[in-house]
Design an enzyme around this catalytic site. Structure first.
Site, PDB file in Angstrom:
ATOM      1  N   ASP A 374      -3.584  67.498 -57.508  1.00  0.00           N
ATOM      2  CA  ASP A 374      -3.809  67.303 -56.143  1.00  0.00           C
ATOM      3  C   ASP A 374      -3.640  68.468 -55.221  1.00  0.00           C
ATOM      4  O   ASP A 374      -2.843  69.401 -55.858  1.00  0.00           O
ATOM      5  CB  ASP A 374      -3.100  66.180 -55.630  1.00  0.00           C
ATOM      6  CG  ASP A 374      -3.299  65.774 -54.363  1.00  0.00           C
ATOM      7  OD1 ASP A 374      -4.534  65.821 -53.754  1.00  0.00           O
ATOM      8  OD2 ASP A 374      -2.325  65.376 -53.291  1.00  0.00           O
ATOM      9  N   LYS A 375      -3.894  68.567 -54.131  1.00  0.00           N
ATOM     10  CA  LYS A 375      -3.687  69.554 -53.322  1.00  0.00           C
ATOM     11  C   LYS A 375      -2.549  69.422 -52.370  1.00  0.00           C
ATOM     12  O   LYS A 375      -1.616  69.910 -52.461  1.00  0.00           O
ATOM     13  CB  LYS A 375      -5.094  70.156 -52.607  1.00  0.00           C
ATOM     14  CG  LYS A 375      -4.771  71.542 -51.682  1.00  0.00           C
ATOM     15  CD  LYS A 375      -5.980  71.958 -50.842  1.00  0.00           C
ATOM     16  CE  LYS A 375      -6.152  71.042 -49.707  1.00  0.00           C
ATOM     17  NZ  LYS A 375      -5.246  71.383 -48.870  1.00  0.00           N
ATOM     18  N   LYS A 749     -11.501  61.053 -58.714  1.00  0.00           N
ATOM     19  CA  LYS A 749     -10.454  61.716 -59.795  1.00  0.00           C
ATOM     20  C   LYS A 749     -10.222  61.361 -60.972  1.00  0.00           C
ATOM     21  O   LYS A 749     -10.280  62.124 -62.099  1.00  0.00           O
ATOM     22  CB  LYS A 749      -9.126  61.712 -58.721  1.00  0.00           C
ATOM     23  CG  LYS A 749      -9.197  62.404 -57.413  1.00  0.00           C
ATOM     24  CD  LYS A 749      -7.776  62.308 -56.869  1.00  0.00           C
ATOM     25  CE  LYS A 749      -7.968  63.144 -55.604  1.00  0.00           C
ATOM     26  NZ  LYS A 749      -6.557  63.126 -54.714  1.00  0.00           N
ATOM     27  N   ASP A 770       1.069  63.480 -55.800  1.00  0.00           N
ATOM     28  CA  ASP A 770       2.122  62.730 -54.969  1.00  0.00           C
ATOM     29  C   ASP A 770       1.844  61.565 -54.369  1.00  0.00           C
ATOM     30  O   ASP A 770       2.825  61.052 -53.772  1.00  0.00           O
ATOM     31  CB  ASP A 770       2.797  63.873 -54.040  1.00  0.00           C
ATOM     32  CG  ASP A 770       1.797  64.027 -53.022  1.00  0.00           C
ATOM     33  OD1 ASP A 770       0.705  64.324 -53.119  1.00  0.00           O
ATOM     34  OD2 ASP A 770       2.225  64.405 -51.761  1.00  0.00           O
TER      35      ASP A 770
END
Length: 1154
Positions: A374-375, A749, A770
């Site tokens: 994830d970013k 995803k 997260d």
């Protein structure tokens, strides 16, 4: 009567008393004796096995017992925790009074009273609270890790029932959905019966549902009704076991086990056939002293053959390493603590260490080929800082001057205190009103928060932002530029969701005007705007996105009284629906949120995490492909990818986005990209060096969610496009060094991860995130890692491992994963090897005992071989082995490539270990056989070897073979050990010493509990012979010699990168890790500037020639140093390819010699 050898309990004579009469007193001592009765028993109640049931069953019993103890202890701990929860007191309202009961006696429909700081005992619907507005504050840290206070709301028609007596008078029913695990979703309806015939129906949603495990905060008490209890609560449904993940090593173990099972059956079958071939001659049927009974001779040959086959199966069953599974479980469980104890992965900021939720996947950390990350909050800090806002086309920044320097571009910016004229003030005020009103934060102005006095500043209490949900009757106040207080009433909240990507509020001003304020992503706001300076704001949004800032657009529209009432009717009808409520609400939101007037946009910065770029670069060098999956817009995500070194400046970006597919068909775009990436592929694959080689054009792919859906959509039959888009897309991705997927929904995803898992290479995948939106891909990947960040602990709770920062992923994979895989692969191969060494002599022995199923080894040796004599050394090796220094593994990520694709558990390696075990077993057996070949009988009937003058029988022969076996397999492990500590020495030499001491005691003492003792004095008599010592030493050396020769030749002629570094590290006594660049120990392909005729190559080669042998030099050329070992030791000095400074990747430094 002579004493039979090995049967010391036998009495030489017997005394028979006729008529059972005792002798007269004083004549002789009366010693009563027991004799068998006269029954004849020829039937067998148990199967006759060549080994005792204890010998065959004890190892299996040990395996089951250890597993049962481990599982039982964990279950006992859970049982104690369950009892503590089930017996805790709860307060229930019955007949107008508060009654105290145990939690396990709570039933659906009971009205519960919960006080401040108490935990909710089950899932509850809030009826009333101690506050007049019917709100309460709750923390859900135990559910999702979010410690912030959330506000929950009582039903409007029941919030007045504040006492136990009043609640007891309430008549109502609740209709709701059946239990389901989604923590954030609830659909229901309450029907309240007052003094009228028709009940009042009110909608119930997640804002009314109090979840079990959450804690009541800053509210004196509440009254709520139990809706889901026990194992039907959302918490219990979420904690149910997930699908079991199995590592590649486990799959290899199971495949090897099937092979060995086939070998076991083959051995038993061969011996059974040969036995009947042997006994075909009447003279070889049975010896004269062991003739078969007539009944045994008359049994059908098939039954006899099947019985013999089972007997051979029992005799050879030790080839199946049953104890290996217990050792592997112990290794994984104990090995997981090395991650927990790693101080480098401890986060001092939050005081957290890594978490290991499952130890079954430790070795999988060393096999990762794809990382999906994830970013926001994973690569970035998730700490938003406002950088600018654009209002009606004018740009505002918080500060024009920072640290005495004017910000770039500040001269052309309008500041907040210099508005662009009178006509722009209205838009400015509307913009900031929207920012102040369109959110779900509540302000708590109390001195006491969580029972602690807080926020006292100069004797006055300050405000706290403690919750995330609004109230229907909440009022908001804004201090405008004239220092006047403006009051707004919040009427409706259209909550944010990941599909709409926006949220809205409806408010009423003090003048009675209705406003709808909306904020969200540019892609969801711009299509719904009908006026405003769209182009100017759009240009600024795109500019900020390229700079890596996160953007948010703000819009509004005024509502008339009729429009507001129509909107309320539409929302209420959708909220009251029990079926498809979410769908109907989405349709209602779509109707309401349109015809906006654009006000402006904001830009906030989310900084990159510390060492995130270094981690991604190290993963690339390790041959791991990194994909970023984010919901952000393309420009923002791409800027972050450049900052994190996922993309480099020379990376050619390939776009597979909606914008491009609108210009061309998806089919044409895919084939264009495919031709582009395959044009330079040739015969070499990009996977070799993952874009690090200069011979390849580096490609990066960007795809958005909408295009991905089209790619993954099954091809329609008869479609003119033809072909499979998914396969073409995968081929493009394989040839890209990095992939960015933007505008991804959580489900997409998981689909990406699943697609890569199912590709023809079946690579090992790792997902890291997260937030709750990352849980789906974390569960889908082979290894899921959660980050304990600011978006709660739901990702960490559903992951296999949890870390505090993205940078810790580097050490977890490159060091811990590397060690775990090396250790367990040696463990697995070693177990199969030592069991072949153990049982193959038994197979050969049958050719010399007439296939009579006579065991070669004593019962104690059969039982304790895997349990005691050879178990501890390999267990300790699998916990402590470090074949390369930890610092070197961190500084040279390319070493990770040496263990990629399960390279140490391939079939050739497995066959090598198996044949090595067969060779050693042949040496054990025939070495002992030929050394003691000539035997003769002594005068007392014992067998003596004429060439060694040693008493020699089948137990002496078996003990000699077993002694050579134990010493050989233990010393084999010692030769494979690179990291020696005092514990290794103690366990390895202690195991050998334990075997010797045990054998001396086992055969040197007459044990009273044994009916026979066939090993009596065998071991001591064997060791009393000098030739026996010599034969043991000689056979051990011969057994180990081929493996030693093979390793020496391979290290000298065809060394791997790992072996080169091991040699160099030993040469310099472990100080190699002080030198950061290790590129000279690799053999990368020639680059253009390193080919013959290039001056830099010639110059570097001369520097190498002038250096003395066995020196470690730093060659400085072109701003980059290169540390390399010269001389023939690594055979690199003669080849200019391996001494060129162009291969270094460290920082510049002065020339140094060691």
């Amino acid at each position: 009567m002579a004493l039979c050898t090995g049967e010391e309990s036998w009495v030489d004579s017997r005394t028979v008393y006729i008529g059972h009469k005792e002798p007269p007193p004083g004549t002789e001592a009366y010693i009563p004796q027991r004799f068998p009765d006269n029954r004849v028993v020829s039937s067998k109640l148990i199967i006759d096995t060549p080994t005792s049931p204890m010998t065959s069953g004890l190892p299996l019993f040990f395996v089951i017992t250890v597993t049962a103890i481990k599982q039982g202890y964990e279950d006992w701990i859970r049982h104690k925790a369950d009892n503590a929860v089930n017996q805790c007191p709860v307060h229930i309202i019955q007949h107008g009074k508060v009654v105290r009961k145990q939690s396990r006696k709570l039933r659906v429909g009971d009205v519960v009273q919960v006080k401040e700081n108490e935990v909710f005992p089950c899932d509850l619907i809030l009826l009333s609270t101690s506050k007049e507005d019917g709100t309460c504050f709750v923390t859900t840290a135990s559910l999702d890790g979010e410690s912030s206070h959330k506000t929950y709301y009582a039903v409007q028609d029941t919030k007045a029932f504040s006492t136990a007596e009043e609640v007891d008078t309430l008549h109502a029913t609740i209709e709701c959905e059946q239990p389901q695990p989604d923590l954030y979703k609830f659909v229901g309806r309450i029907n309240i019966y007052l003094d009228r015939d028709e009940p009042i129906a009110r909608p119930l949603g997640s804002e009314n549902l109090l979840l079990r495990g959450a804690t009541l905060k800053n509210t004196e008490y509440i009254h709520a009704v139990a809706i889901y209890t026990g194992m039907e609560t959302k918490m219990a449904l979420n904690y149910q076991s997930k699908s079991q993940k199995r590592s590649a090593v486990e799959k290899s173990m199971n495949a090897y086990l099937i092979v060995y099972l086939c070998i076991l059956i083959s051995k038993a079958l061969i011996n059974t056939v040969l036995k009947y071939v042997w006994q075909a001659d009447a003279n070889r049927d049975e010896p004269w002293y062991n003739q078969k009974t007539e009944i045994e001779r008359q049994r059908h040959v098939i039954i006899r053959a099947f019985t013999d086959f089972l007997a051979f199966m029992v005799l050879f069953n030790y080839i199946i390493p049953v104890s290996m599974y217990v050792t592997v479980e112990m290794q994984k469980f104990l090995g997981s603590y090395f991650i927990l104890w790693d101080d480098d992965m401890f986060d001092e900021e939050i005081g957290e260490r890594p978490l290991v939720n499952t130890s079954d996947l430790n070795e999988e950390l060393g096999q990762v080929e794809y990382v999906f990350t994830d970013k926001t909050g994973t690569l970035t800090e998730n700490n938003m800082e406002l950088r600018e806002c654009c209002v009606n086309g004018h740009v505002y920044v918080p500060d024009a001057i920072c640290n005495g320097q004017v910000l770039p571009g500040a001269a052309g910016m309008d500041m907040i205190d210099s508005s662009p004229g009178v006509e722009g003030k209205e838009r400015e005020e509307l913009f900031f009103r929207a920012l102040c009103l369109c959110h779900t934060v509540q302000v708590k102005e109390e001195e006491t928060v969580d029972s602690i006095k807080r926020g006292i500043h100069q004797g006055k209490s300050t405000s706290f932002y403690i919750s995330s949900s609004p109230d229907e009757d909440s009022h908001m106040e804004i201090l405008n530029r004239e220092d006047e207080m403006e009051r707004f009433e919040l009427l409706e909240v259209l909550n944010f969701d990941s599909v709409r990507r926006r949220m809205s509020v409806v408010v009423r001003s003090s003048s009675g005007e209705f406003f709808l304020f909306c904020k969200g992503a540019d892609s969801s706001i711009f299509p719904r705007v009908v006026s405003g300076k769209v182009e100017q704001v759009r240009a600024r949004v795109e500019h900020n996105a390229v700079e890596g800032l996160r953007t948010l657009c703000v819009a509004y529209k005024k509502l008339s009284q009729e429009e507001y009432e129509e909107m309320c009717h539409l929302l209420n009808s959708a909220k009251l629906a029990l079926q498809d409520r979410d769908k109907k609400l989405a349709e209602a939101y779509d109707v309401i949120e349109k015809d906006f007037i654009l006000l402006g946009a904001t830009a906030v910065e989310d900084r990159l995490q510390d060492k995130a770029a270094d981690t991604i670069e190290s993963l690339h060098k390790a041959g791991i492909k990194v994909w970023v999956l984010t919901g952000d817009k393309m420009e923002t995500a791409a800027a972050t990818c450049y900052a994190s070194k996922l993309f480099h400046r020379n990376t050619q970006i390939l776009e597979l986005t909606t914008k491009r597919t609108e210009e061309q068909s998806l089919h044409d775009v895919l084939f264009d990209l495919s031709r582009t990436v395959l044009r330079q592929q040739g015969s070499m694959t990009r996977d070799t060096f993952s874009g690090l080689s200069g011979d390849f054009q580096d490609y990066g792919l960007i795809i958005d969610g909408a295009t991905l859906s089209a790619v993954l959509k099954p091809t329609q039959e008869g479609s003119s496009s033809g072909g499979n888009y998914k396969e073409i897309f995968l081929e493009i991705c394989r040839n890209c060094s990095a992939v960015l997927c933007c505008r991804m929904a959580p489900l997409q995803k998981a689909q990406i991860v699943k697609m890569i898992k199912a590709s023809k290479e079946h690579p090992i995948t790792l997902a890291i995130g997260d937030g709750a939106n990352d849980v789906s891909m974390i569960l889908e990947a082979h290894v899921g890692i959660g980050i304990m960040g600011k978006e709660g602990r739901q990702a960490a709770r559903n992951s296999d491992y949890a870390i505090t920062k993205f940078k810790h992923l580097k050490k977890m994979l490159l060091v811990h994963g590397h060690y775990y895989y090396i250790r367990i692969s040696e463990l697995v191969q070693y177990f199969f090897y030592k069991n072949v060494c153990f049982i193959f002599p038994q197979f050969l022995y049958q050719f010399f005992c007439g296939f009579s199923q006579q065991p070669l080894y004593d019962t104690a040796y059969l039982t304790l071989y895997n349990i005691s004599f050879t178990s501890l050394p390999i267990l300790l090796y699998s916990l402590m082995e470090q074949h390369i220094n930890m610092d070197i593994l961190k500084r040279d990520p390319s070493l990770y490539r040496d263990i990629a694709k399960n390279s140490l558990l391939t079939w050739p390696t497995f066959i090598y270990w198996t044949f090595l075990g067969v060779f050693d077993a042949v040496v054990f057996f025939f070495g002992a056989f030929f050394l003691f070949d000539n035997t003769t009988f002594t005068s007392n009937g014992q067998l003596m070897a004429t060439n060694t003058q040693m008493m020699f029988g089948n137990w002496t022969f078996g003990t000699l073979v077993f002694t050579v076996l134990v010493f050989t397999v233990t010393l084999k492990l010692a030769l494979d050990t690179h990291y020696w500590t005092w514990i290794n020495h103690f366990v390895i030499w202690g195991s050998l010493l334990f075997y010797v001491i045990f054998s001396l005691l086992w055969g040197g003492i007459i044990w009273p509990f044994l009916n026979y003792q066939r090993m009596y004095y065998v071991f001591m008599q064997m060791l009393s012979s000098g030739p026996a010592w010599l034969s043991i030493i000689l056979l051990v050396i011969v057994s180990l010699l081929p493996d030693v020769v093979k390793k020496v030749l391979c290290r000298a002629l065809w060394p791997t990168t790992t072996e080169k570094i091991q040699n160099a590290d030993k040469l310099y006594k472990g100080h190699l890790s002080e030198f950061t660049p290790l590129s000279s120990l690799h053999a990368p392909p020639l680059r253009k500037h390193d080919r013959p005729g290039n001056d830099s190559q010639i110059h570097t080669h001369r520097r190498s020639e002038s250096s003395p042998t066995k020196k470690l030099m730093c060659t400085y050329w072109g701003g980059k140093p290169d540390y390399c070992t010269f001389s023939s030791f690594l055979r690199l000095g003669d080849n200019p390819r391996f001494s060129g400074a162009a291969f270094a990747y460290g920082a510049p430094g002065p020339e140094t010699s060691v």
